[in-house]
Design an enzyme around this catalytic site. Structure first.
Site, PDB file in Angstrom:
ATOM      1  N   CYS A   8       1.955  -1.756  -1.797  1.00 45.70           N
ATOM      2  CA  CYS A   8       2.714  -3.006  -1.911  1.00 45.70           C
ATOM      3  C   CYS A   8       1.733  -4.170  -1.796  1.00 45.70           C
ATOM      4  O   CYS A   8       0.514  -3.966  -1.861  1.00 45.70           O
ATOM      5  CB  CYS A   8       3.821  -3.080  -0.871  1.00 45.70           C
ATOM      6  SG  CYS A   8       3.258  -3.098   0.847  1.00 45.70           S
ATOM      7  N   ASN A  11       0.782  -4.320   2.590  1.00 46.41           N
ATOM      8  CA  ASN A  11       0.597  -3.052   3.328  1.00 46.41           C
ATOM      9  C   ASN A  11       0.947  -3.202   4.818  1.00 46.41           C
ATOM     10  O   ASN A  11       0.352  -2.565   5.669  1.00 46.41           O
ATOM     11  CB  ASN A  11      -0.824  -2.517   3.138  1.00 46.41           C
ATOM     12  CG  ASN A  11      -1.065  -1.093   3.628  1.00 46.41           C
ATOM     13  OD1 ASN A  11      -2.128  -0.764   4.110  1.00 46.41           O
ATOM     14  ND2 ASN A  11      -0.064  -0.222   3.527  1.00 46.41           N
ATOM     15  N   CYS A  13       4.677  -4.039   5.381  1.00 50.77           N
ATOM     16  CA  CYS A  13       6.146  -3.877   5.373  1.00 50.77           C
ATOM     17  C   CYS A  13       6.580  -2.654   4.557  1.00 50.77           C
ATOM     18  O   CYS A  13       6.932  -1.618   5.118  1.00 50.77           O
ATOM     19  CB  CYS A  13       6.827  -5.130   4.825  1.00 50.77           C
ATOM     20  SG  CYS A  13       6.614  -6.605   5.848  1.00 50.77           S
ATOM     21  N   ARG A  14       6.568  -2.792   3.230  1.00 45.31           N
ATOM     22  CA  ARG A  14       7.205  -1.768   2.395  1.00 45.31           C
ATOM     23  C   ARG A  14       6.386  -0.482   2.265  1.00 45.31           C
ATOM     24  O   ARG A  14       6.940   0.619   2.401  1.00 45.31           O
ATOM     25  CB  ARG A  14       7.499  -2.325   0.989  1.00 45.31           C
ATOM     26  CG  ARG A  14       8.550  -3.403   0.975  1.00 45.31           C
ATOM     27  CD  ARG A  14       8.541  -4.162  -0.330  1.00 45.31           C
ATOM     28  NE  ARG A  14       7.297  -4.887  -0.520  1.00 45.31           N
ATOM     29  CZ  ARG A  14       6.941  -5.538  -1.601  1.00 45.31           C
ATOM     30  NH1 ARG A  14       7.768  -5.538  -2.651  1.00 45.31           N
ATOM     31  NH2 ARG A  14       5.798  -6.184  -1.678  1.00 45.31           N
ATOM     32  N   SER A  15       5.084  -0.586   1.977  1.00 40.90           N
ATOM     33  CA  SER A  15       4.332   0.671   1.757  1.00 40.90           C
ATOM     34  C   SER A  15       4.144   1.485   3.031  1.00 40.90           C
ATOM     35  O   SER A  15       4.241   2.718   2.965  1.00 40.90           O
ATOM     36  CB  SER A  15       3.019   0.430   1.007  1.00 40.90           C
ATOM     37  OG  SER A  15       2.165  -0.446   1.701  1.00 40.90           O
ATOM     38  N   ASP A 121      10.922  -7.593  -1.186  1.00 38.14           N
ATOM     39  CA  ASP A 121       9.918  -7.724  -0.120  1.00 38.14           C
ATOM     40  C   ASP A 121      10.566  -8.353   1.113  1.00 38.14           C
ATOM     41  O   ASP A 121      10.913  -9.537   1.106  1.00 38.14           O
ATOM     42  CB  ASP A 121       8.768  -8.594  -0.625  1.00 38.14           C
ATOM     43  CG  ASP A 121       7.581  -8.543   0.312  1.00 38.14           C
ATOM     44  OD1 ASP A 121       7.770  -8.180   1.498  1.00 38.14           O
ATOM     45  OD2 ASP A 121       6.474  -8.863  -0.141  1.00 38.14           O
TER      46      ASP A 121
END
Ligand code: 4NP
Length: 153
Positions: A8, A11, A13-15, A121
């Site tokens: 993401c 690196n 939050c999402r990934s 995001d």
């Protein structure tokens, strides 16, 4: 071994959320011996920083063991990956421009749910619940795809 890198923008939050959720699903099926699972950022904005508290909280809420990771930027050492899985179209475009090795399968995570939607995001939306739901659905579908493709079960 099948090497997967979730990517993401930051690196944090999402990934890392996808890394922990996917690792959990793999462990539930006793398939950990088949996988190397990692995550990275397209930017260097958060390099060295830990997972964002909103991501930690939503993973705890759903009893997903948290892999303690620190943000790092995608680099040439990641070019030995089999799969690079991005969260949104911007990450996808950036990864495609970075990766010249066409043998790496690169897709957005929700591609595996037959959707071309981006994962929003939560750094901007602050809606970690919606992001979690989408990340979970994507990771579940990705694992089912890989189990079939690599005949793991
Ligand atoms: P992520 O969220 O890409 O899901 O980790 C972000 C984290 C940090 C920033 C942007 C997005 N930032 O601007 O620092």
């Amino acid at each position: 071994m099948i090497k997967i890198v979730f990517v993401c923008l930051g690196n944090i939050c999402r990934s890392p959320m996808a890394e922990s959720v996917f690792t959990h699903l793999v462990n539930e099926k006793n398939l950990s011996q088949h996988f190397i699972i990692d995550s990275a950022a397209t930017s260097n904005w958060e390099s060295g920083n830990p997972i964002y508290p909103g991501t930690i909280n939503v993973l705890k809420k759903h009893h997903i063991p948290i892999k303690e990771t620190y943000s790092r930027q995608l680099n040439t050492a990641d070019l030995d990956a089999d799969y690079i899985i991005t969260m949104d179209q911007n990450n996808y475009t950036n990864v495609m421009n970075f990766v010249k090795n066409k043998s790496i399968e690169i897709n957005k995570l929700l591609h595996y749910t037959h959707s071309e939607k981006d994962i929003a995001d939560p750094w901007y939306t602050q809606d970690f619940d919606t992001t979690y739901t989408e990340v979970y659905e994507g990771c579940h579908a990705l694992l089912e795809y890989l189990i079939k493709k690599h005949e793991l079960i």
